[in-house]
Design an enzyme around this catalytic site. Structure first.
Site, mmCIF file in Angstrom:
data_model
loop_
_atom_site.group_PDB
_atom_site.id
_atom_site.type_symbol
_atom_site.label_atom_id
_atom_site.label_comp_id
_atom_site.label_asym_id
_atom_site.label_seq_id
_atom_site.Cartn_x
_atom_site.Cartn_y
_atom_site.Cartn_z
ATOM 1 C CE LYS A 1 -1.987 2.458 3.266
ATOM 2 N NZ LYS A 1 -1.847 3.815 2.676
ATOM 3 C CD GLU B 1 12.924 3.009 8.835
ATOM 4 O OE1 GLU B 1 12.783 3.705 9.881
ATOM 5 O OE2 GLU B 1 13.069 3.479 7.714
ATOM 6 C CB CYS C 1 12.740 7.826 10.120
ATOM 7 S SG CYS C 1 13.476 7.104 8.666
ATOM 8 C CD GLU D 1 9.529 10.738 13.674
ATOM 9 O OE1 GLU D 1 8.442 10.144 13.704
ATOM 10 O OE2 GLU D 1 10.525 10.307 13.067
HETATM 11 P P1 NAI Z 1 1.556 7.118 9.370
HETATM 12 O O1 NAI Z 1 2.437 6.230 10.146
HETATM 13 O O2 NAI Z 1 0.148 7.302 9.800
HETATM 14 O O3 NAI Z 1 1.520 6.612 7.840
HETATM 15 C C1 NAI Z 1 2.428 5.714 7.270
HETATM 16 C C2 NAI Z 1 1.662 4.688 6.435
HETATM 17 O O4 NAI Z 1 0.824 3.928 7.296
HETATM 18 C C3 NAI Z 1 0.728 5.297 5.378
HETATM 19 O O5 NAI Z 1 0.743 4.486 4.223
HETATM 20 C C4 NAI Z 1 -0.621 5.230 6.058
HETATM 21 O O6 NAI Z 1 -1.695 5.181 5.148
HETATM 22 C C5 NAI Z 1 -0.513 3.924 6.819
HETATM 23 N N1 NAI Z 1 -1.432 3.802 7.948
HETATM 24 C C6 NAI Z 1 -1.875 4.785 8.778
HETATM 25 N N2 NAI Z 1 -2.720 4.285 9.689
HETATM 26 C C7 NAI Z 1 -2.813 2.952 9.446
HETATM 27 C C8 NAI Z 1 -3.543 1.884 10.060
HETATM 28 N N3 NAI Z 1 -4.346 2.083 11.102
HETATM 29 N N4 NAI Z 1 -3.396 0.629 9.557
HETATM 30 C C9 NAI Z 1 -2.583 0.406 8.513
HETATM 31 N N5 NAI Z 1 -1.889 1.366 7.888
HETATM 32 C C10 NAI Z 1 -1.993 2.630 8.353
HETATM 33 O O7 NAI Z 1 2.255 8.531 9.252
HETATM 34 P P2 NAI Z 1 1.578 9.964 8.953
HETATM 35 O O8 NAI Z 1 0.226 10.064 9.584
HETATM 36 O O9 NAI Z 1 1.657 10.183 7.513
HETATM 37 O O10 NAI Z 1 2.605 10.934 9.704
HETATM 38 C C11 NAI Z 1 2.462 11.194 11.087
HETATM 39 C C12 NAI Z 1 3.798 11.174 11.782
HETATM 40 O O11 NAI Z 1 4.410 9.909 11.652
HETATM 41 C C13 NAI Z 1 4.847 12.135 11.252
HETATM 42 O O12 NAI Z 1 4.712 13.406 11.784
HETATM 43 C C14 NAI Z 1 6.123 11.477 11.687
HETATM 44 O O13 NAI Z 1 6.400 11.815 13.024
HETATM 45 C C15 NAI Z 1 5.812 10.005 11.601
HETATM 46 N N6 NAI Z 1 6.314 9.380 10.356
HETATM 47 C C16 NAI Z 1 7.494 8.726 10.399
HETATM 48 C C17 NAI Z 1 8.014 8.173 9.255
HETATM 49 C C18 NAI Z 1 9.314 7.459 9.265
HETATM 50 O O14 NAI Z 1 9.877 7.205 8.228
HETATM 51 N N7 NAI Z 1 9.826 7.093 10.408
HETATM 52 C C19 NAI Z 1 7.338 8.293 7.966
HETATM 53 C C20 NAI Z 1 6.072 8.980 8.029
HETATM 54 C C21 NAI Z 1 5.603 9.504 9.198
#
Ligand code: NAI
Ligand code: MG
Length: 500
Positions: free
Chosen positions: A190, A264, A299, A401
Site C-alpha cells: 500500500k 521501520e 526518520c 518526533e
Molecule cells: P503514518 O504512520 O500514519 O503513515 C504511514 C503509512 O501507514 C501510510 O501508508 C498510512 O496510510 C498507513 N497507515 C496509517 N494508519 C494505518 C492503520 N491504522 N493501519 C494500517 N496502515 C496505516 O504517518 P503519517 O500520519 O503520515 O505521519 C504522522 C507522523 O508519523 C509524522 O509526523 C512522523 O512523526 C511520523 N512518520 C514517520 C516516518 C518514518 O519514516 N519514520 C514516515 C512517516 C511519518
C-alpha cells in the site's frame, strides 16, 4: 486522511511527470471496487494534480488473491533469474529517473535538485543491489555425523503485506519490493495516500518485467486500506515503515496471527558535537544530518543537537549563516534547496511545535520561526528551518518526533551527561558524533543506543548497510543482504538418514 478536497484548484500536470493509470492488481491497472478516488495535491501550490483509486477491503482481497495465484510459480523461479529481472527493472528505473524525480518533487514537495533526483537514482541502485543477491539465498549443512545429511534452505515466506509512508516513497517502496521479490515472495504494497504517484511509476516499470500478481500496489488510506491488509489472514509477513504509533497497530495485527513483522519507525536522533568540531565541515554535516533540505521529514533526522558549552554560541552562529543561505522555494525549481512539507496536517503540526518553542520562556529562538503568512512562500506548505536553544532534553520539542525543520540545541559540559541525554529517548534510530578525536568519537558511538551511528558525517542510508532501529524506532533490518535473509525468508531444516 489526505488534505486534498473537491474545492481544491486543479493544476495541469507539469511536463515529464507520471500520470497514474489506476492501481496495480494481478498485472492490470484497475480502479477501486467502490469507484472512489483520492485527489493528490501538489503541496508547493496547494493544487490538485491527479487522482488515484481509493482502495478498501474488497481491493485488498483482490490483490491478495492475485498474489496468491502468482506465488507458486514465482517461488520456483531460480533465484538468480529473479535477480536478473530486478536488474532489468533497475535499468529502466535509471533511464526514467528524471520523470521519477519530477513526480516525487510534484507530490511530496521535496526539492528536485537536492532530494528527489537522489531518491530516484537510489531506487535504481536498490534494485541493482538486491538483483545481485539471488545466489546468496543459500543454506548450510549441519555436521550431524557421517550417516546423516542435515541442511537448511532459505524459503520465501509467501505473501508479504507492505505499507509505506510519503517522506521518501520510492526509496522506501524499493526497499520492500526488491528484497521481498529477490527472496521469492510476492507482495501487496500500500502506497501512502499523500504520495502514491511515483510509487505507481515504479510499479509500472516493475510490471513490464514481472509475471502478473507478483507485485500488487494499492492506493488508499491508512485504516481503510492498510487496516484490512495488515489483518488479512493470507498475509504471511508484514513490513511497515511509518510512525511508531501505527507501527504498534501493525504489530498487534501481526500478533493476532503470529506473523513476522518488520517495523521501520520514527526517531529523535541525537547529534553530539565536541568542542574541537567548531568548524565549517561539522556545520555542513549537521545541516545534512538534520535533513533541512527535506524539510527534516526524515526518520533519521538529527533533531537533537548536543553542543559543547565552549562552542555553543560560535557554532550556532555558523549554523545560522549557512542554513539561512539555503533557498526555500518551488520544489520543481532547480534553484530551490528546500521544498515544502507534505500536507496541511503536517504543516499545522510543525507550526504548533514552533509556536510551543516560542511560548517557552527557557527556550531561545536562534533563527527561523513561524512561516510567512504572505508572499510566494505562503502559497504552499513552506516552513522555515528553525533552531531553539535550551538547557533541557526534557521538553516536548526535545522528546517528540516533529518531522519538520525544528532543531533543538542543548548545551553540555560533561561527556557522560551528553551521552546520558542522548540516550534518554524512547527512540533509537540514528545518531551523529562530531569530533577530530577518533577515540572519543568511537567511544561515544559505542555508548549510544541506536541502530546507526555516524561519526563526522550525516549521510543517508546506502544499500548493504544493516539499517534499523533500537527501542521504539523499530524491529528488524531490511537494507542489506542480512536484512533480506532475516526479514524475507524463513529457514527450513531438512535432515536425511543416509544409512538406509
Ligand atoms: P503514518 O504512520 O500514519 O503513515 C504511514 C503509512 O501507514 C501510510 O501508508 C498510512 O496510510 C498507513 N497507515 C496509517 N494508519 C494505518 C492503520 N491504522 N493501519 C494500517 N496502515 C496505516 O504517518 P503519517 O500520519 O503520515 O505521519 C504522522 C507522523 O508519523 C509524522 O509526523 C512522523 O512523526 C511520523 N512518520 C514517520 C516516518 C518514518 O519514516 N519514520 C514516515 C512517516 C511519518
Ligand atoms: Mg497517521
Amino acid at each position: 486522511m489526505s488534505t486534498a478536497t473537491a474545492e481544491m484548484k486543479t493544476q495541469a500536470p507539469p511536463a515529464n511527470t507520471y500520470r497514474p493509470k489506476g492501481m496495480l492488481i494481478g498485472g492490470k491497472w484497475v480502479e477501486s471496487a467502490s469507484g472512489a478516488r483520492i485527489t493528490i495535491e501538489n503541496p508547493g501550490k496547494r493544487t490538485a494534480v491527479a487522482e488515484v483509486p481509493r482502495a478498501a477491503e474488497a481491493d485488498v482481497n483482490a490483490a491478495v488473491a492475485a498474489a496468491e495465484k502468482a506465488f507458486p510459480a514465482w517461488k520456483n523461479v531460480v533465484p538468480r533469474e529473479r535477480g536478473k529481472i530486478l536488474l532489468k527493472i533497475a535499468e529502466v528505473l535509471e533511464a526514467r529517473s528524471e520523470e521519477m524525480a519530477r513526480t516525487i518533487a510534484l507530490e511530496t514537495g521535496n526539492a528536485l535538485r537536492t532530494q528527489a533526483r537522489g531518491e530516484a537514482k537510489l531506487a535504481a541502485d536498490i534494485f541493482r543491489y538486491f538483483g545481485g543477491l539471488g545466489s546468496e539465498l543459500k543454506g548450510e549443512t549441519v555436521p550431524l555425523g557421517e550417516h546423516v545429511l542435515s541442511y537448511t534452505r532459505r524459503e520465501p515466506i509467501g505473501i508479504v503485506g507492505a505499507i509505506i509512508p510519503w517522506n521518501a516513497p520510492v526509496m522506501l517502496g524499493a526497499l520492500k519490493i526488491a528484497p521481498a521479490l529477490c527472496a521469492g515472495n510476492v507482495l501487496v504494497m500500500k502506497a501512502a495516500e499523500d504520495a502514491p504517484m511515483a510509487v505507481l511509476l515504479m510499479a509500472d516499470i516493475c510490471q513490464e518485467f514481472l509475471p502478473p500478481g507478483v507485485l500488487n500496489v494499492l492506493t488508499g488510506y491508512g485504516a481503510e486500506c492498510g487496516g484490512p491488509l495488515a489483518n488479512h489472514p493470507k498475509i504471511r509477513k508484514l513490513s511497515f515503515t511509518g510512525s511508531t504509533e501505527v507501527g504498534k497497530v501493525i504489530m498487534r495485527a501481526a500478533a493476532e496471527r503470529i506473523v513476522p513483522v518488520s517495523l521501520e519507525l520514527g526517531g529523535k536522533s541525537p547529534s553530539i558535537v565536541y568542542p574541537d568540531a567548531d568548524e565549517d565541515w561539522a556545520v555542513d554535516g549537521i545541516i545534512n544530518a538534520m535533513r533541512f533540505t527535506r524539510q527534516s521529514q526524515s526518520c533519521t533526522a538529527g533533531s537533537r543537537m548536543f553542543l559543547h558549552e565552549d562552542i555553543f554560541d560560535s557554532f550556532l552562529a555558523k549554523l545560522e549563516k549557512k542554513t539561512t543561505a539555503l533557498k526555500i522555494g518551488d520544489p520543481l525549481d532547480e534553484a530551490s534547496d528546500i521544498g515544502t512539507i507534505i500536507n496541511n496536517k503536517q504543516y499545522s503540526k510543525v507550526c504548533k511545535y514552533v509556536q510551543d518553542g516560542l511560548d517557552r520562556s527557557d527556550a531561545k529562538l536562534v533563527f527561523g520561526g513561524l512561516p510567512p503568512k504572505t508572499g510566494p512562500l505562503s502559497e504552499g506548505y513552506f516552513t522555515m528551518p528553525t533552531v531553539f536553544a535550551d538547557r533541557s532534553n526534557d521538553w516536548r520539542l526535545a522528546r517528540e518526533e516533529i518531522f519538520g525543520p525544528v532543531l533543538v540545541a542543548i548545551r553540555w559540559s560533561d561527556e557522560a551527561e551528553a551521552i546520558r541525554m542522548a540516550n534518554d529517548s524512547h527512540y533509537g534510530l540514528a545518531a551523529y558524533v562530531w569530533t577530530h578525536d577518533i577515540g572519543k568519537g568511537l567511544r561515544a558511538a559505542h555508548a549510544i543506543e541506536s541502530g546507526w551511528v555516524q561519526v563526522n558525517q550525516g549521510g543517508g542510508q546506502t544499500p548493504g548497510m544493516s539499517y534499523g532501529g533500537y527501542k521504539q524506532s523499530g524491529l528488524g533490518r531490511e537494507f542489506s543482504l542480512e536484512g533480506m535473509l532475516d526479514s524475507f525468508t524463513q529457514r527450513k531444516s531438512v535432515t536425511v538418514n543416509l544409512a538406509v
